[in-house]
Design a protein around this motif. Sequence first.
Motif, PDB file in Angstrom:
ATOM      1  N   SER A   1       0.807  -1.223   0.000  1.00  0.00           N
ATOM      2  CA  SER A   1       0.000   0.000   0.000  1.00  0.00           C
ATOM      3  C   SER A   1       0.840   1.274   0.000  1.00  0.00           C
ATOM      4  CB  SER A   1      -0.921   0.027   1.227  1.00  0.00           C
ATOM      5  OG  SER A   1      -1.799  -1.080   1.218  1.00  0.00           O
ATOM      6  N   ARG A   2       2.110   1.171   0.330  1.00  0.00           N
ATOM      7  CA  ARG A   2       2.937   2.370   0.508  1.00  0.00           C
ATOM      8  C   ARG A   2       2.949   3.259  -0.742  1.00  0.00           C
ATOM      9  NH1 ARG A   2       4.366   6.225   3.851  1.00  0.00           N
ATOM     10  NH2 ARG A   2       6.496   6.983   3.552  1.00  0.00           N
ATOM     11  N   LEU A   3       3.078   2.681  -1.898  1.00  0.00           N
ATOM     12  CA  LEU A   3       3.049   3.460  -3.139  1.00  0.00           C
ATOM     13  C   LEU A   3       1.671   3.459  -3.785  1.00  0.00           C
ATOM     14  CD1 LEU A   3       6.479   2.594  -4.811  1.00  0.00           C
ATOM     15  CD2 LEU A   3       5.807   4.724  -3.704  1.00  0.00           C
ATOM     16  N   GLU A   4       0.954   2.344  -3.659  1.00  0.00           N
ATOM     17  CA  GLU A   4      -0.357   2.284  -4.306  1.00  0.00           C
ATOM     18  C   GLU A   4      -1.349   3.259  -3.680  1.00  0.00           C
ATOM     19  OE1 GLU A   4      -1.869  -1.593  -4.950  1.00  0.00           O
ATOM     20  OE2 GLU A   4      -0.136  -2.226  -6.136  1.00  0.00           O
TER      21      GLU A   4
ATOM     22  N   VAL B   1      -0.820   6.221  -3.078  1.00  0.00           N
ATOM     23  CA  VAL B   1      -0.640   7.514  -3.748  1.00  0.00           C
ATOM     24  C   VAL B   1      -0.625   7.337  -5.268  1.00  0.00           C
ATOM     25  CG1 VAL B   1       0.480   8.664  -1.820  1.00  0.00           C
ATOM     26  CG2 VAL B   1       1.866   7.330  -3.425  1.00  0.00           C
ATOM     27  N   GLY B   2      -1.207   6.214  -5.742  1.00  0.00           N
ATOM     28  CA  GLY B   2      -1.365   6.011  -7.171  1.00  0.00           C
ATOM     29  C   GLY B   2      -0.200   5.355  -7.874  1.00  0.00           C
ATOM     30  N   GLY B   3       0.817   4.920  -7.121  1.00  0.00           N
ATOM     31  CA  GLY B   3       1.987   4.301  -7.718  1.00  0.00           C
ATOM     32  C   GLY B   3       1.820   2.801  -7.915  1.00  0.00           C
ATOM     33  N   GLU B   4       2.812   2.203  -8.545  1.00  0.00           N
ATOM     34  CA  GLU B   4       2.834   0.759  -8.766  1.00  0.00           C
ATOM     35  C   GLU B   4       4.206   0.219  -8.396  1.00  0.00           C
ATOM     36  OE1 GLU B   4       1.866   0.007 -12.822  1.00  0.00           O
ATOM     37  OE2 GLU B   4      -0.171   0.795 -12.673  1.00  0.00           O
ATOM     38  N   LEU B   5       4.212  -0.907  -7.699  1.00  0.00           N
ATOM     39  CA  LEU B   5       5.445  -1.554  -7.254  1.00  0.00           C
ATOM     40  C   LEU B   5       5.542  -2.923  -7.914  1.00  0.00           C
ATOM     41  CD1 LEU B   5       7.895  -1.441  -5.253  1.00  0.00           C
ATOM     42  CD2 LEU B   5       6.383  -2.497  -3.550  1.00  0.00           C
TER      43      LEU B   5
ATOM     44  N   ALA C   1       9.350   6.247  -2.332  1.00  0.00           N
ATOM     45  CA  ALA C   1       9.762   5.065  -3.084  1.00  0.00           C
ATOM     46  C   ALA C   1      11.144   4.574  -2.645  1.00  0.00           C
ATOM     47  CB  ALA C   1       9.763   5.371  -4.579  1.00  0.00           C
ATOM     48  N   LEU C   2      12.098   5.476  -2.511  1.00  0.00           N
ATOM     49  CA  LEU C   2      13.466   5.076  -2.147  1.00  0.00           C
ATOM     50  C   LEU C   2      13.518   4.499  -0.742  1.00  0.00           C
ATOM     51  CD1 LEU C   2      15.335   8.100  -3.725  1.00  0.00           C
ATOM     52  CD2 LEU C   2      15.546   5.706  -4.432  1.00  0.00           C
TER      53      LEU C   2
END
Length: 405
Positions: free
Chosen positions: A65-68, A70-74, A97-98
């Motif tokens: 959930s950390r990136l998703e 905020v709309g990101g993908e891992l 992300a980093l």
Amino acid sequence: MYQTHIFANGLRLIHNYVPNKAAYCGLIINVGSRDEREDELGMAHFIEHVIFKGTEKRKAYHILSRLEDVGGELNAYTTKEDTCVYATFMAKDYERALELFADIVFHSVFPEKEIEKEKDVVLDEINSYKDNPGELIFDDFEELIYTGYPIGRNILGDEASVERISRDMVLDFVKRNYFPNRMVISSVGDIPFEKLVRLVEKYFSPYEVGTPLRTRIKPEIYTPRFVEMDKDTHQSHCIIGNIAYDYTEDNRLALSLLMNLLGGTGMNSRLNLNIREKYGLAYNIEASYTPYSDTGVSMIYFGCDPENAEWCLNLCKKEMRALYEEKLGPLQLKRAKAQMVGQLAISSENYENLMLSIGKSFLIYDKVDSLEDIYTQIEEITPELLIRVAKEIFDVDKQSVLLYK
């Protein structure tokens, strides 16, 4: 175009600034399936799965959930020589992300319960692969030409090897291989390079230089073989190929041009025009070249009706033979070069592909050639060089064949 930095612990950073709202970043580790010991088959790929299952401060849900959130993908992948964790996110979320990369790569705790659950997931992945002969045959072909060498092993391992994996084995593999000096962070996005350096320093400087306890075994012996396997499929699937150049060979770009001319992504490749368009024998036909650190492999793949397999195979050999018996004319060579240059230019506009490409290049060569440099190298390829490369790689007497019947 590219800015680079090497940190005190050996971690390398490469960045390409683009003023986009979306950013692309990956952590590439120089370890893959060929670095596994005999009792660790499938370990590198398995770890790619379980690093997302919990860290010292996060559970699996919080990692995903950390990136998703905020709309990101891992995402992540494993090859025979490297492992990569990468993400797409809004440029404002670089620090998020980093920090996450550092957490999952250096602080994963590999819970026993999650390891046992993930075994079932990987076993399903293996079975799914077995149900897709058009993909499975590529792994089986490399196992055929690299028989007896670690690089020939299937990246996923097998049912028995996956079942054997324990938490202690996972921890031991990570301890032997996950070091900053075997890693590259690659970035394409809207962030000043100086700020990116500070963020990487903040989250990756605590980790020390290490010496991987491994020696990659170079494949030394190759004997062409013809193998038929009964797969009980409606189509016949076939690969014909040979060992080829490694990453350090000067002629690898010439071979890439020949492969593109022979069976690249364009519908006007020689194999597609002949086998699909002229005779209607195959829907899928393609040629590929995969270089590794100390070897490489060239492959032509096709799927066809079983009664046409021999015909297709002979047509492939005819096209291969033509490349070293008939010199390309000036117009043919000009078109082949222009097509390759255009494909490279278009590919560079896909920023995720660009991020992974420059990261892999920096990992291998400690540099990245600009597109202009590559265009110049392509332009310098001569018909005489292509004849020499084709004779060496496409000689029909040197080809191995794997046929699924």
